[in-house]
Every structure is written in C-alpha cells, then in structure tokens.
Write a protein that holds these residues in place. Sequence first.
Motif, PDB file in Angstrom:
ATOM      1  N   THR A  72       0.745  -1.113  -0.035  1.00 51.90           N
ATOM      2  CA  THR A  72      -0.061   0.062  -0.126  1.00 51.90           C
ATOM      3  C   THR A  72       1.010   1.296   0.190  1.00 51.90           C
ATOM      4  N   ASP A 106      -5.676 -13.661  -9.639  1.00 53.62           N
ATOM      5  CA  ASP A 106      -6.384 -12.134  -9.537  1.00 53.62           C
ATOM      6  C   ASP A 106      -5.435 -11.053  -9.630  1.00 53.62           C
ATOM      7  N   ALA A 108      -5.606  -7.989  -8.880  1.00 56.23           N
ATOM      8  CA  ALA A 108      -5.064  -7.331  -7.309  1.00 56.23           C
ATOM      9  C   ALA A 108      -4.113  -7.862  -6.757  1.00 56.23           C
ATOM     10  N   GLN A 111      -0.875  -7.149  -8.721  1.00 57.65           N
ATOM     11  CA  GLN A 111      -0.552  -5.729  -8.573  1.00 57.65           C
ATOM     12  C   GLN A 111       0.107  -5.646  -7.049  1.00 57.65           C
ATOM     13  N   SER A 112      -0.436  -6.437  -6.109  1.00 64.52           N
ATOM     14  CA  SER A 112       0.158  -6.281  -4.915  1.00 64.52           C
ATOM     15  C   SER A 112       1.726  -6.858  -5.073  1.00 64.52           C
TER      16      SER A 112
END
Length: 266
Positions: A72, A106, A108, A111-112
Amino acid sequence: MSSSNSDRPVRPVALVTGPTSGLGAGFAKKYASLGYDLVLVARDEVRLHDLASELSTMFSTESEILVADLATEPGREAVADRLAKGVEVLVNNAGFGTSGEFWTADPALLQSQLDVNVTAVMRLTRAVLPSMIASAHGTILNVASVAGLLPGTSSAYSASKAYVISFTEGLSGGLAGTGVQVQALCPGFIHTEFHERAGLEMSAMPKAMWLSVDQVVAASMKDLADNKVISIPGIQYKVLTTAGRLIPKWLIRKMTKLVARGQGRT
C-alpha cells in the motif's frame, strides 16, 4: 520500541523489511550480532515484537517496530519517512510469489506482488539515499532471486526480480565514489516459509538445490566485503547462472522447466 538508555553508546541502525521469518530474520539477527540496532518492518505486529524480544535477549539490541504493508502507498510512505531520518543499512527483503498461471491470477494480487517486489524497493531506496550520500556511508541490500537471472516457470515474479537486479546494477554505477554500497542478492531455493505461503509444491525439487538461510546470509556478507554488486550464493547457482549466459535461452527454459516441474508459479 524497547526502553532507551541514555548511557548506552550510539549504535548503527539497520532497517529490515519482512524480518519475521526466513531470510529477513536471518539478516536481522546477523546485523544485531554485529552491534546494530534494528528497525523491523512487517505487517504482523505480534511477530515483530517476538523478534524484537529475541534480538534483545540474544544481542542486547534495541528494535524499533514499524507495522506497515508495503503493498500500500501509506505503508510505503511510513517506511520512507523513517528512512529519510537516516539508517546505516537498508535490507529490502520483503517480497512474495504466487502459484497458478498468470492468466488465472487475481489482478489485485498481481498488483500487490508488483508493489511489494518492485515499487517498495524503488521507493525505499530513493528515501534512504540522500542521508547515506550526505554521510558518505551506507549499505543497501536488495533481495532479488536467481529467478531474475534465468528464464523459468514464473513470469511476474521473475520479471520483478529482474527489475531489482537491473535497478541495483544501475545504481552501483551512479553511486561510485559516494561511500554508499548496493548489492542485489540472488539466492536460489531456500528453506523458508516462502514457498508454502505462495502455495507452491516443492517436493520434486532436488535436495542439492536447497540452501539454508545461514548460507545465504554468509555469502551476501562476504560479497559485500568484496564489493560485489551481484551476489549469487551456492556453487550450484553460480554454475547455473554462468551457463545461462553461454547456453541459448530456449535450452535454459527447457532445463528450468524440467527441474521445476509441477510448481505452477506466477
């Protein structure tokens, strides 16, 4: 953070990301044994405190706990802010792989993986360099992988580690004469929680290809002392990567697929 002692001599500080297990824990313990205080960065606060207590007991090391998710932007920013205040060593160890094929993963999660393996390394390195250059002293250790040097069964993971290697090599030239040292550590398979967390089946991997955390840490430290920018622990991996520069890539891909059969990693 453990209680401070005003009579305690000032000690150098090493910040380690992902130190709660495996290679990160190995580096945290190594730098603690060398007289460093630590800044420990991970998501799991309980495990961070457990490690800090262990390091205090074993080495009288004071550890600053920084709970942050490097996938994040707020997490990366929190660690970058701490690095801007200055440390002597940065170990960019946090990273992860995933199982399955790229086209079924996935987005996401992909991307993580990119944010932890690539974006965090770039951001944290940028944050720490001004203070290191100003003091003409510092070490940045970026944990990459032999997967970044050899075509393999993974795609996004190997590409992320290839970035770390290329990034570190480029930095090393720019940092010449500044007193700041950088290394891209490229281990092969290590006995850690990494593969289990990624959901990878490793039973087919030959025993000769496995390294211990202590072996990898020792090789990295020796190569730092020898000013080697690329560190490849283990004679078996030195042979593989040397062959990879001489043998056609299609043949290396075929050989890697044979050795890593059935792993299905992204």
